[in-house]
Design a protein around this motif. Sequence first.
Motif, mmCIF file in Angstrom:
data_model
loop_
_atom_site.group_PDB
_atom_site.id
_atom_site.type_symbol
_atom_site.label_atom_id
_atom_site.label_comp_id
_atom_site.label_asym_id
_atom_site.label_seq_id
_atom_site.Cartn_x
_atom_site.Cartn_y
_atom_site.Cartn_z
ATOM 1 N N ARG A 38 0.833 -1.206 0.000
ATOM 2 C CA ARG A 38 0.000 0.000 0.000
ATOM 3 C C ARG A 38 0.868 1.258 0.000
ATOM 4 N NH1 ARG A 38 -2.378 0.950 4.255
ATOM 5 N NH2 ARG A 38 -1.116 -0.368 5.623
ATOM 6 N N ASN B 199 0.377 5.522 0.566
ATOM 7 C CA ASN B 199 -0.472 6.654 0.913
ATOM 8 C C ASN B 199 0.387 7.872 1.231
ATOM 9 O OD1 ASN B 199 -3.351 5.471 1.181
ATOM 10 N ND2 ASN B 199 -2.073 4.006 2.328
ATOM 11 N N LEU C 34 -1.161 4.433 9.027
ATOM 12 C CA LEU C 34 -0.887 4.057 7.634
ATOM 13 C C LEU C 34 0.194 2.980 7.539
ATOM 14 C CD1 LEU C 34 -1.127 7.531 5.865
ATOM 15 C CD2 LEU C 34 -2.821 5.675 5.831
ATOM 16 N N THR D 168 -5.444 2.688 0.368
ATOM 17 C CA THR D 168 -4.262 2.909 -0.467
ATOM 18 C C THR D 168 -4.570 3.954 -1.527
ATOM 19 O OG1 THR D 168 -2.393 1.821 -1.548
ATOM 20 C CG2 THR D 168 -4.591 1.043 -2.193
ATOM 21 N N GLU E 251 -4.432 7.082 -1.010
ATOM 22 C CA GLU E 251 -5.090 8.226 -0.360
ATOM 23 C C GLU E 251 -4.073 9.294 0.031
ATOM 24 O OE1 GLU E 251 -8.155 8.975 0.122
ATOM 25 O OE2 GLU E 251 -9.099 7.074 -0.410
#
Length: 296
Positions: free
Chosen positions: A225, A227, A274, A283, A285
């Motif tokens: 992920r 972010n 996160l 993810t 974001e």
Amino acid sequence: MSNEQNVNPLNEYYNDEYPKQPQSPPGLQKEMDPVPDCGEESYKGTGKLEGKRILVTGGDSGIGRAAAIAYAREGADVAIVYLPEEQPDADDVKSLIEAEGKKAVLIPGDLKSEEFSKEIVKKVVDELGGLDVLALVAGKQQSTSNIEDITTEQLTSTFETNVYSMFWTIQAAIPHLSEGASIITTTSIQGFSPSQNLLDYASTKFAIRGFTIALAKQLAPKGIRVNGIAPGPIWTALQISGGQPQEKIPEFGKETPLNRAGQPAELADMYVYLASAKSNYVTGEIIGITGGLPIA
Ligand code: NAD
Ligand code: MG
């Protein structure tokens, strides 16, 4: 702080005028007045990141230091990257991490170098036995009123520090990341609502948004992920060492709806969230922590 359950955000932290206090970049936070609050006294962990191996760039001071302290208190081993002249701030962070019984790896050097940006990954993997989370927080910001006065040296070094180094470090990290890894970038309110005196810096922060969203799509099939966090005005060495003109320092942060600058400690929980599996459906974001300035 009065009651943990019900704290007034307007005066939870320092909300008075800041003294002017020029330093040359990158600045030392231990010489600031007041010293930024990175959660040294306040952050309490609950084992959310037990056993994780985390790299934090810019981890000596400010937002990166707040993340590094929180990560160690949540059970992670932590490596921090910073410029050699910031050794006194970095030494303090090392002591704070080690006080939690966690490993601290100090990596001084210049992220404007491709070689160094890649080498740091090898160093972390060698010393911590792997890499689970990258919190890319390092950044350069120099206020310049007129576009004609932005030298090519400043333009290049701002882009190399804020944007190129992310590419280089993540390129080196990919072979070491497995499912469940998390990458956190640091953009800014300046990546949404740019100030006239931060043309070069704001451009890098817009770039980081695009990078974060595209990389999240690219790495999602691998279970990794990505972010970004977009801080508003936060009281750090970046701001007093040329990030703002000195005449703006006393009122720094007063333009926000909450009428004060934020402290680095106020971002720590988001860097933890996160990094952890608690955010496994999050993810691509960009999350604002801005004192109420809208990111849209
Ligand atoms: P800070 O000065 O405490 O941290 C920035 C760190 O970047 C420095 O400590 C330094 O270690 C690192 N760095 C800079 N150039 C480097 C280089 N060439 N090589 C290696 N390391 C280098 O300030 P901060 O405000 O905590 O900044 C952290 C991040 O937050 C930056 O990306 C900044 O753009 C972003 N940000 C800050 C604010 C704010 O108001 N303070 C607002 C939005 C975004
Ligand atoms: Mg610093």
